[in-house]
Design a protein around this motif. Structure first.
Motif, short mmCIF file in Angstrom:
data_model
loop_
_atom_site.label_atom_id
_atom_site.label_comp_id
_atom_site.label_asym_id
_atom_site.label_seq_id
_atom_site.Cartn_x
_atom_site.Cartn_y
_atom_site.Cartn_z
N PRO A 1 -6.54 -8.17 -6.77
CA PRO A 1 -6.44 -7.52 -5.46
C PRO A 1 -7.20 -6.21 -5.35
O PRO A 1 -7.30 -5.45 -6.31
CB PRO A 1 -4.93 -7.29 -5.29
CG PRO A 1 -4.35 -7.34 -6.65
CD PRO A 1 -5.24 -8.20 -7.50
N PRO A 2 -7.74 -5.96 -4.15
CA PRO A 2 -8.52 -4.74 -3.91
C PRO A 2 -7.67 -3.47 -3.97
O PRO A 2 -8.10 -2.48 -4.56
CB PRO A 2 -9.07 -4.94 -2.49
CG PRO A 2 -8.22 -5.99 -1.86
CD PRO A 2 -7.71 -6.85 -2.98
N VAL A 3 -6.48 -3.48 -3.37
CA VAL A 3 -5.59 -2.32 -3.45
C VAL A 3 -4.52 -2.66 -4.48
O VAL A 3 -3.77 -3.60 -4.30
CB VAL A 3 -4.96 -1.99 -2.08
CG1 VAL A 3 -3.91 -0.89 -2.22
CG2 VAL A 3 -6.04 -1.56 -1.09
N ASN B 1 -2.25 -0.39 -5.95
CA ASN B 1 -0.97 0.32 -5.84
C ASN B 1 -0.97 1.21 -4.61
O ASN B 1 -2.01 1.47 -4.01
CB ASN B 1 -0.69 1.15 -7.10
CG ASN B 1 -1.67 2.29 -7.28
OD1 ASN B 1 -1.82 3.14 -6.39
ND2 ASN B 1 -2.38 2.33 -8.40
N THR B 2 0.22 1.65 -4.24
CA THR B 2 0.37 2.67 -3.21
C THR B 2 1.49 3.59 -3.68
O THR B 2 2.10 3.34 -4.73
CB THR B 2 0.64 2.04 -1.83
OG1 THR B 2 0.63 3.07 -0.84
CG2 THR B 2 1.98 1.32 -1.77
N ARG B 3 1.73 4.66 -2.95
CA ARG B 3 2.75 5.62 -3.41
C ARG B 3 3.78 5.90 -2.34
O ARG B 3 3.51 5.79 -1.16
CB ARG B 3 2.08 6.96 -3.78
CG ARG B 3 1.20 6.80 -4.99
CD ARG B 3 0.64 8.14 -5.42
NE ARG B 3 -0.42 7.90 -6.39
CZ ARG B 3 -0.66 8.66 -7.45
NH1 ARG B 3 0.08 9.73 -7.67
NH2 ARG B 3 -1.62 8.36 -8.27
N ALA C 1 3.17 -1.94 6.41
CA ALA C 1 2.33 -3.08 6.01
C ALA C 1 1.05 -3.11 6.84
O ALA C 1 1.03 -2.70 8.01
CB ALA C 1 3.10 -4.38 6.22
N CYS C 2 0.00 -3.56 6.22
CA CYS C 2 -1.32 -3.55 6.85
C CYS C 2 -1.37 -4.50 8.05
O CYS C 2 -1.14 -5.69 7.91
CB CYS C 2 -2.38 -3.97 5.84
SG CYS C 2 -4.03 -3.97 6.54
N PRO C 3 -1.73 -3.97 9.20
CA PRO C 3 -1.88 -4.85 10.37
C PRO C 3 -3.24 -5.54 10.38
O PRO C 3 -3.51 -6.36 11.26
CB PRO C 3 -1.76 -3.87 11.54
CG PRO C 3 -2.28 -2.58 10.98
CD PRO C 3 -1.95 -2.56 9.52
#
Ligand code: HEM
Length: 374
Positions: A275-277, A279-281, A328-330
């Protein structure tokens, strides 16, 4: 303890992002240590699908540290002003109305139509993007076509070769400045880019597309024009690095063997298993119980989307790279269509994925897995 082949000294949840094959490590974390404290990094780490979902759903887990709405390096610059207005970077009630207008607007963009538009934009940017080595060309296409297609879909006037290239460059500069790894020069270039993009957008008359309706709807509920402009630029920024990464990782996949499925299906698979992304915080706004642990206000949680994605548990089959829950990404379907269209445009122009896959490195990043072709 982790596996003997990948000792902890070699990999950590941040260096994994650009490791050649972090997936055995991620899988190990997701199954053996689904939620833990990494003392060296000073972060809680969520790796299991259930834990990742729980953190993203927790009301006290915010997208920015409550006391620091803008990264300190950007504060007081045009880039900081723009950042502070982004719905992506806010949980505040003040941003909810704009979000309610933006989300359906994005959802209304038909991915197939977007792919068609990308094909048309590819011919517009052809002239400026043909020079350089095959690697340089691929990099330029990855960072140009998705961004200018989103701009075009929204109705911004980008259909002139030079303008398209410059807009894409400025968006990339602003995106790069948001990284915690950005040096002083990158931050300065990002601030200049934010200023440039603001001026360009203010002077641009939308062609067709949903922008005029967005401005009207926002005005009707008292949202100021600057917030709308910032979030319009924000959409281009969201479309930049992550879509470039998805398209780039798809090129790598093609370069390592010919999958027996259509290109769009390869993109979907890559979104799931490379996957491109990564992780997130999230940042705790209050003391709380999280995944069975007592966490404190101000604590940070690193949410390993890529680990949840490869965990192979009951819900391991879903794609996590686009996030989950309130933020979440739209743009998920749009991004996948644009990544496939970008790869298709490159292939149609003679790009050789096998050759590209033999010479690349990953761009330094703490959250995105973006190949840079040499
Ligand atoms: C492969 C490409 C993309 C990936 C992997 C991706 C991933 C993500 C992720 C993980 C988040 C959530 C961040 C978090 O919760 O911390 C997010 C949010 C967002 N994305 Fe994407 N994105 C992509 C492309 C796009 C595109 C093309 C657009 C629109 C043009 C877009 C628009 C947004 C917006 C507006 C948000 C903020 C949503 C909110 O805060 O409510 N993204 N994206």
């Amino acid at each position: 303890m982790l596996t003997a082949t990948l000792p902890e000294t070699e990999l950590d949840p941040l260096s994994a992002v650009i490791h050649p094959d972090p997936y055995p490590y991620y899988r190990e974390l997701a199954t053996r240590r689904p939620f833990f404290r990494d003392e060296r990094l000073g972060l809680w780490v969520a790796a299991g699908p259930r834990e990742v979902a729980a953190v993203l759903a927790h009301p006290d887990c915010r997208v920015r540290p409550p006391a620091q709405p803008v990264p300190p390096a950007l504060a007081g610059t045009a880039a900081g002003d723009l950042f502070g207005r982004l719905i992506r970077m806010n949980d505040g009630a003040a941003h909810a109305p704009l979000k309610q207008i933006l989300m359906p607007m994005l959802a209304a963009i038909d991915p197939a139509a977007a792919a068609g538009r990308a094909g048309a934009m590819a011919t517009v940017i052809d002239a400026g993007a043909a020079s350089g080595t095959p690697g340089e060309r691929a990099n330029r296409w990855l960072f140009t076509l998705p961004v200018v297609t989103v701009a075009d879909l929204l109705g911004m006037p980008v259909a002139e070769g030079d303008k398209a290239a410059e807009i894409a460059q400025r968006v990339a500069a602003f995106a790069a400045a948001q990284s915690p790894l950005a040096d002083a020069h990158t931050v300065r270039a990002g601030a200049e880019a934010a200023q440039w993009l603001g001026t360009w957008l203010a002077g641009a008359t939308p062609t067709d597309g949903p922008l005029p309706a967005l401005h009207q709807a926002a005005h009707a509920v008292g949202i100021d024009a600057q917030a709308v402009a910032a979030n319009t630029i924000g959409l281009l920024v969201q479309a930049c690095e992550a879509t470039a990464a998805l398209a780039g990782n798809t090129l790598l996949r093609l370069g390592r063997g010919t999958p027996d499925v259509a290109l769009q299906a390869v993109v979907t698979r890559v979104a799931q298993d490379d996957p491109p992304v990564q992780n997130t915080r999230r940042f705790l706004a209050a003391d709380a119980q999280l995944c069975g642990h007592a966490v404190k206000a101000g604590d940070a949680v690193l949410v390993l989307l890529a680990a949840a994605s490869c965990a192979g548990l009951a819900d391991g089959e879903r794609t996590w790279t686009f996030g989950h829950g309130r933020h979440a990404c739209p743009g998920e379907r749009l991004a996948q269509a644009l990544a496939a269209a970008t790869v298709a445009a490159l292939l149609a122009r003679g790009a050789d994925p096998a050759a590209l896959a033999r010479a690349f490195r990953y761009r330094p990043s703490l959250n995105a897995r973006i190949p840079h072709f040499l």
